[in-house]
Design a protein around this motif. Structure first.
Motif, PDB file in Angstrom:
ATOM      1  N   ALA A  15       1.080  -1.266   0.031  1.00  0.00           N
ATOM      2  CA  ALA A  15       0.043   0.075  -0.066  1.00  0.00           C
ATOM      3  C   ALA A  15       0.949   1.300  -0.006  1.00  0.00           C
ATOM      4  CB  ALA A  15      -1.011   0.211   1.310  1.00  0.00           C
ATOM      5  N   GLY A  16       2.287   1.097   0.476  1.00  0.00           N
ATOM      6  CA  GLY A  16       3.176   2.236   0.582  1.00  0.00           C
ATOM      7  C   GLY A  16       3.334   2.744  -1.196  1.00  0.00           C
ATOM      8  N   ASP A  17       3.020   2.006  -2.138  1.00  0.00           N
ATOM      9  CA  ASP A  17       3.579   2.493  -3.499  1.00  0.00           C
ATOM     10  C   ASP A  17       2.148   2.746  -4.313  1.00  0.00           C
ATOM     11  OD1 ASP A  17       6.271   1.752  -3.180  1.00  0.00           O
ATOM     12  OD2 ASP A  17       5.948  -0.095  -4.015  1.00  0.00           O
ATOM     13  N   PRO A  18       2.059   4.167  -4.511  1.00  0.00           N
ATOM     14  CA  PRO A  18       0.871   4.892  -5.072  1.00  0.00           C
ATOM     15  C   PRO A  18       0.878   4.373  -6.514  1.00  0.00           C
ATOM     16  CG  PRO A  18       2.310   6.611  -4.536  1.00  0.00           C
ATOM     17  CD  PRO A  18       2.987   5.372  -4.114  1.00  0.00           C
ATOM     18  N   ALA A  19      -0.250   4.020  -7.017  1.00  0.00           N
ATOM     19  CA  ALA A  19      -0.167   3.616  -8.492  1.00  0.00           C
ATOM     20  C   ALA A  19       0.151   4.950  -9.400  1.00  0.00           C
ATOM     21  CB  ALA A  19      -1.717   3.347  -8.628  1.00  0.00           C
ATOM     22  N   ALA A  20       0.356   4.878 -10.460  1.00  0.00           N
ATOM     23  CA  ALA A  20       0.856   5.831 -11.383  1.00  0.00           C
ATOM     24  C   ALA A  20      -0.207   6.740 -11.687  1.00  0.00           C
ATOM     25  CB  ALA A  20       1.186   5.235 -12.638  1.00  0.00           C
ATOM     26  N   GLY A  21      -0.057   7.865 -11.665  1.00  0.00           N
ATOM     27  CA  GLY A  21      -1.073   8.935 -11.788  1.00  0.00           C
ATOM     28  C   GLY A  21      -2.031   9.415 -10.946  1.00  0.00           C
ATOM     29  N   ARG A  26       1.467  11.954  -8.045  1.00  0.00           N
ATOM     30  CA  ARG A  26       1.788  13.056  -8.507  1.00  0.00           C
ATOM     31  C   ARG A  26       2.366  14.097  -7.366  1.00  0.00           C
ATOM     32  NH1 ARG A  26      -3.839  14.854 -11.088  1.00  0.00           N
ATOM     33  NH2 ARG A  26      -2.720  16.764 -11.234  1.00  0.00           N
ATOM     34  N   ILE A  27       1.928  14.037  -6.340  1.00  0.00           N
ATOM     35  CA  ILE A  27       2.567  14.582  -4.820  1.00  0.00           C
ATOM     36  C   ILE A  27       3.771  14.033  -4.857  1.00  0.00           C
ATOM     37  CG2 ILE A  27       2.359  15.241  -2.560  1.00  0.00           C
ATOM     38  CD1 ILE A  27      -0.607  15.378  -2.937  1.00  0.00           C
ATOM     39  N   LEU A  28       4.297  12.738  -4.529  1.00  0.00           N
ATOM     40  CA  LEU A  28       5.559  12.261  -4.503  1.00  0.00           C
ATOM     41  C   LEU A  28       6.509  12.663  -5.146  1.00  0.00           C
ATOM     42  CD1 LEU A  28       4.888   8.750  -2.734  1.00  0.00           C
ATOM     43  CD2 LEU A  28       5.833  10.572  -1.662  1.00  0.00           C
ATOM     44  N   SER A  29       6.110  12.695  -6.563  1.00  0.00           N
ATOM     45  CA  SER A  29       6.883  12.729  -7.782  1.00  0.00           C
ATOM     46  C   SER A  29       7.391  14.278  -7.665  1.00  0.00           C
ATOM     47  CB  SER A  29       6.253  12.745  -9.055  1.00  0.00           C
ATOM     48  OG  SER A  29       5.999  11.231  -9.246  1.00  0.00           O
ATOM     49  N   GLU A  43       0.899  25.438  -2.252  1.00  0.00           N
ATOM     50  CA  GLU A  43       1.992  25.361  -3.214  1.00  0.00           C
ATOM     51  C   GLU A  43       2.029  23.838  -3.926  1.00  0.00           C
ATOM     52  OE1 GLU A  43       4.859  28.543  -1.133  1.00  0.00           O
ATOM     53  OE2 GLU A  43       5.177  26.391  -0.396  1.00  0.00           O
ATOM     54  N   ILE A  44       1.836  23.111  -3.307  1.00  0.00           N
ATOM     55  CA  ILE A  44       1.923  21.641  -3.861  1.00  0.00           C
ATOM     56  C   ILE A  44       0.610  21.283  -4.789  1.00  0.00           C
ATOM     57  CG2 ILE A  44       1.578  19.220  -3.245  1.00  0.00           C
ATOM     58  CD1 ILE A  44       2.656  19.835  -0.325  1.00  0.00           C
ATOM     59  N   ALA A  45      -0.382  21.963  -4.488  1.00  0.00           N
ATOM     60  CA  ALA A  45      -1.672  21.758  -5.306  1.00  0.00           C
ATOM     61  C   ALA A  45      -1.119  22.748  -6.640  1.00  0.00           C
ATOM     62  CB  ALA A  45      -3.001  22.442  -4.564  1.00  0.00           C
ATOM     63  N   ALA A  46      -0.659  23.785  -6.497  1.00  0.00           N
ATOM     64  CA  ALA A  46      -0.627  24.750  -7.654  1.00  0.00           C
ATOM     65  C   ALA A  46       0.649  23.970  -8.644  1.00  0.00           C
ATOM     66  CB  ALA A  46       0.032  26.098  -7.233  1.00  0.00           C
ATOM     67  N   ASN A  47       1.517  23.187  -7.828  1.00  0.00           N
ATOM     68  CA  ASN A  47       2.430  22.908  -8.768  1.00  0.00           C
ATOM     69  C   ASN A  47       2.256  21.255  -9.184  1.00  0.00           C
ATOM     70  OD1 ASN A  47       5.238  24.403  -8.874  1.00  0.00           O
ATOM     71  ND2 ASN A  47       4.271  24.776  -6.753  1.00  0.00           N
ATOM     72  N   THR A  48       1.110  20.664  -8.766  1.00  0.00           N
ATOM     73  CA  THR A  48       0.784  19.095  -9.137  1.00  0.00           C
ATOM     74  C   THR A  48      -0.299  19.122  -9.859  1.00  0.00           C
ATOM     75  OG1 THR A  48      -0.209  18.886  -7.006  1.00  0.00           O
ATOM     76  CG2 THR A  48       2.236  18.234  -7.251  1.00  0.00           C
ATOM     77  N   SER A  52      -6.895  21.281  -4.423  1.00  0.00           N
ATOM     78  CA  SER A  52      -6.592  21.896  -3.134  1.00  0.00           C
ATOM     79  C   SER A  52      -7.246  20.827  -2.103  1.00  0.00           C
ATOM     80  CB  SER A  52      -6.687  23.189  -2.769  1.00  0.00           C
ATOM     81  OG  SER A  52      -8.135  23.469  -3.192  1.00  0.00           O
ATOM     82  N   GLY A  53      -8.565  20.487  -2.262  1.00  0.00           N
ATOM     83  CA  GLY A  53      -9.137  19.698  -1.314  1.00  0.00           C
ATOM     84  C   GLY A  53      -8.618  18.391  -1.224  1.00  0.00           C
ATOM     85  N   SER A  54      -7.797  17.935  -2.111  1.00  0.00           N
ATOM     86  CA  SER A  54      -7.261  16.490  -2.135  1.00  0.00           C
ATOM     87  C   SER A  54      -6.114  16.446  -1.797  1.00  0.00           C
ATOM     88  CB  SER A  54      -7.266  15.980  -3.536  1.00  0.00           C
ATOM     89  OG  SER A  54      -8.928  15.627  -3.682  1.00  0.00           O
ATOM     90  N   VAL A  55      -5.389  17.698  -1.634  1.00  0.00           N
ATOM     91  CA  VAL A  55      -3.855  17.544  -1.172  1.00  0.00           C
ATOM     92  C   VAL A  55      -3.701  17.415   0.180  1.00  0.00           C
ATOM     93  CG1 VAL A  55      -1.732  19.092  -0.772  1.00  0.00           C
ATOM     94  CG2 VAL A  55      -3.066  18.989  -2.956  1.00  0.00           C
ATOM     95  N   GLY A  56      -4.464  17.763   1.129  1.00  0.00           N
ATOM     96  CA  GLY A  56      -4.364  17.739   2.538  1.00  0.00           C
ATOM     97  C   GLY A  56      -4.634  16.305   2.998  1.00  0.00           C
TER      98      GLY A  56
END
Length: 124
Positions: A15-21, A26-29, A43-48, A52-56
């Protein structure tokens, strides 16, 4: 909804390896590409491109798995994650160097140090 046995086999056991896409991928990359910098959620939302509601919530899950570090209000890739990435890169580079030098790794070189996982099953 049930899935087929073939679909089940394709599911990641880790479960530690997120699926591509995915948002986590996207955040880890993004954070891996900037290991010396910490970012706010916005800033993470803007760059990825992650909403924004999903970043947290995604960052919280990644922190629980040890993938990111958090000090209010900043987030960064964890030291552990960086060391795992570095170890993988080092192993790949070493193997490439050995193969280019016509000295691929030989079973006889590491076999005396290898652990037979079958013996561990009996200990559990």
């Amino acid at each position: 909804m049930p899935i087929t046995s073939d679909e089940f086999e394709e599911l990641s056991a880790d479960a530690g390896d997120p699926a591509a896409g995915t948002n986590a991928d996207r955040i880890l990359s993004f954070l891996r590409d900037h290991p010396e910098t910490a970012y706010t959620q916005s800033e993470i939302a803007a760059n990825t491109g992650v909403k924004s509601g999903s970043v947290g919530p995604t960052l919280v899950r990644l922190r629980e798995r040890g993938r990111v570090d958090h000090r209010e209000p900043y987030w960064r890739i964890s030291d552990h994650e960086q060391s795992v990435d570095a170890a993988g890169e080092h192993a790949a580079a070493t193997l490439t160097e050995r193969e280019e030098a016509d000295h691929p790794p030989q079973l006889s070189e590491w076999e005396p140090h290898a652990v037979d996982p079958r013996t561990l099953r009996n200990d559990e």
